[in-house]
Design a protein around this motif. Sequence first.
Motif, short mmCIF file in Angstrom:
data_model
loop_
_atom_site.label_atom_id
_atom_site.label_comp_id
_atom_site.label_asym_id
_atom_site.label_seq_id
_atom_site.Cartn_x
_atom_site.Cartn_y
_atom_site.Cartn_z
N GLY A 359 0.81 -1.21 0.00
CA GLY A 359 0.00 0.00 0.00
C GLY A 359 0.84 1.26 0.00
N LEU A 360 1.92 1.25 0.76
CA LEU A 360 2.79 2.43 0.80
C LEU A 360 3.45 2.66 -0.56
CD1 LEU A 360 5.06 3.55 3.68
CD2 LEU A 360 6.02 3.45 1.39
N PRO A 381 4.47 11.65 0.60
CA PRO A 381 4.34 10.81 1.80
C PRO A 381 2.90 10.68 2.30
CG PRO A 381 6.23 12.26 2.00
CD PRO A 381 5.48 12.71 0.78
N SER A 382 2.11 11.73 2.14
CA SER A 382 0.72 11.67 2.61
C SER A 382 -0.07 10.62 1.85
CB SER A 382 0.05 13.05 2.45
OG SER A 382 0.71 14.01 3.26
N TYR A 383 0.12 10.56 0.54
CA TYR A 383 -0.57 9.56 -0.28
C TYR A 383 -0.04 8.16 0.00
CZ TYR A 383 -3.05 13.08 -2.91
OH TYR A 383 -3.90 14.11 -3.28
N ALA A 384 1.26 8.07 0.30
CA ALA A 384 1.83 6.77 0.65
C ALA A 384 1.21 6.23 1.92
CB ALA A 384 3.34 6.91 0.80
N MET A 385 1.00 7.12 2.91
CA MET A 385 0.40 6.68 4.17
C MET A 385 -1.06 6.26 3.98
SD MET A 385 2.07 9.27 7.01
CE MET A 385 1.60 10.79 6.19
N VAL A 386 -1.82 7.05 3.25
CA VAL A 386 -3.22 6.69 3.00
C VAL A 386 -3.29 5.42 2.16
CG1 VAL A 386 -5.37 7.43 1.90
CG2 VAL A 386 -4.02 9.06 3.25
N GLY A 387 -2.34 5.24 1.25
CA GLY A 387 -2.29 4.00 0.47
C GLY A 387 -2.12 2.78 1.35
N MET A 388 -1.33 2.90 2.42
CA MET A 388 -1.19 1.80 3.37
C MET A 388 -2.54 1.43 3.96
SD MET A 388 2.25 2.19 5.68
CE MET A 388 1.67 3.65 6.53
N GLY A 389 -3.27 2.44 4.42
CA GLY A 389 -4.57 2.16 5.03
C GLY A 389 -5.55 1.56 4.06
#
Length: 595
Positions: A359-360, A381-389
Amino acid sequence: MPHSKRTYLKILGKGHMGLLKLIERINLNDNTFLILMAAGIGVFSALCNAFFRISITAMEKLFFEDIFHYFGVSYDFPGRLLLFFIPIIGALIIMPVIIRYPKESSGYGLPGLLENVIFKNAVIAPKTILLRTFTTSVTLGSGGSAGREGPIVAIGAAIGSAFGQLFRISGNRMRILVACGAAGGISAAFDAPIAGAMFALEIMLLGNLAVYSFSPIVISAGVATVTTRAIFEKEVEFFLPAFTMVSLQEFYLYCLLGLVAGLVAVGYIRLYYHITDRFERLNVHIGVRLLIGAALLGAIGVAFPQVFGIGYKWMNEALMGHIPLYLMLSLVLLKIVATAVTLGSGFSGGVFGPSLFIGLMLGGSFASIANMLLPGTIDMPSYAMVGMGAMVAAASQAPLTAIFLLFEMTGDFNIVLPTMFACMISVSLMKILKQDSIDMVPLTRKGYRFSGGKDVTIMQRLSVRDVETRNCDAIPESLPFRQIQMLIAKSAQMDFPVLNHQGQLVGIISFQDIRKVIFEEGLDDLIVARDIASTDLITVHVNDNLQDALEKFTIRDFDHLPVVDDEGMLHGMISRQKILQAYNNEVQRIALQEG
């Protein structure tokens, strides 16, 4: 048995009985007792998690620092070729354990654990704690592409089950204790008590929220978190930067990211099980299969060492913008393949950590591409974090767990709303495409279904074998109509199976079939059973559960259905009334346990 061992067991038994008597004397009510046990489970889950983490770190140092230092080589070519042999060495170390205890120590054990908790007695062998700790530590330390969260859930669940066995608890309360252990494990692993509690409720208990189960789970998660912080002093393994959102229009992009994450999650699950199925079909010894997987993993790792292990180091690198777009996109696919090879071949680990990694990398890739179209307006980084979720929510179909996990890991409330949009869209897409979660695929393949909630799981726990009527009146296919009428007049049945001369079921006669010819004169000796029997059969297998059986009654308006075995031989009859009676009895039994 040696005298000293007999004496020890005798003392232990007396101590156990004394403890139970003390509890009775204190006169604790059930909820108080469950909460006290939940606190104890939380402490032990945190301690096991701490030992587990330390073991993984020690193994990583051994395999990726000490061995390279011993041979005097670096990660540059040709020294990097040594990476090919690291997973093979790990496989050789854990092979004797996996050969002897394959169920408790190998593969991705969460689906089997869920089956035990939901449909069986939730009794887990305490040896699972040590076996999973050892095999997973070596797996991850030697480069196995997997997560530690699945095994820590299994370890925590085994701790909860051990508490239940110690205090002679069974039924639904045992399931709550196992869920407490899972909550404690996830909470300790991520320093996220709310996410741990949500994980236990969404996945371990299938979303069946009740106050009597919620309180112990929250206590276990909280105690595990406090204990872990006391040991590691809130040590963070990968650093999440502050969430940044430039404009409200970015919500459209986060919705699109959720859609992309859902599609990738579907591909993730299907590719994962395609590869693991191929390993299961290999007609080789489990040790050979383990070595094949280790060799494949080593080959991938030589070219892309980022797929090795849990991957937190490379997740940090991606968040800092040190990994180029082409590599992040490649790692999305390669991590899926490496994880499937690792777990499918018999190594021990989980899929939660790889879901975060995938996801990240997906979110980071999405942001990088969006930045090419909208330069300078998107914080990668913000999209990477939301991608994880979004990926965790879709793959596990546990959106609340993903949302709270991201919130607790970042401590930033601003990330919640974009994560909610992305997670709910990714999960909704999974449901539209009728894709089961990565944890539930093995169970749905066995015929279990979960969309109906608690009632369906109750019906699936009950077997046709336990409800059918064995001594039923059957009619030979050559029996004349006159004798059929005499048999029906004496029988209490409404529907009658028709058998051939070999005893196999060939049809069924109901009162509707009788009515068609009963008033026709002169047919009593001309018509036989096979002439009036319905041959378009609807049968129930003796090993079916009651949910399957009940659904078959809706196809045709029969009051009874024949039960057959693998050879098509009549095994008995089952009725709607018997099914509903068995269901009501089970509901009352569960209510008494919970009361």
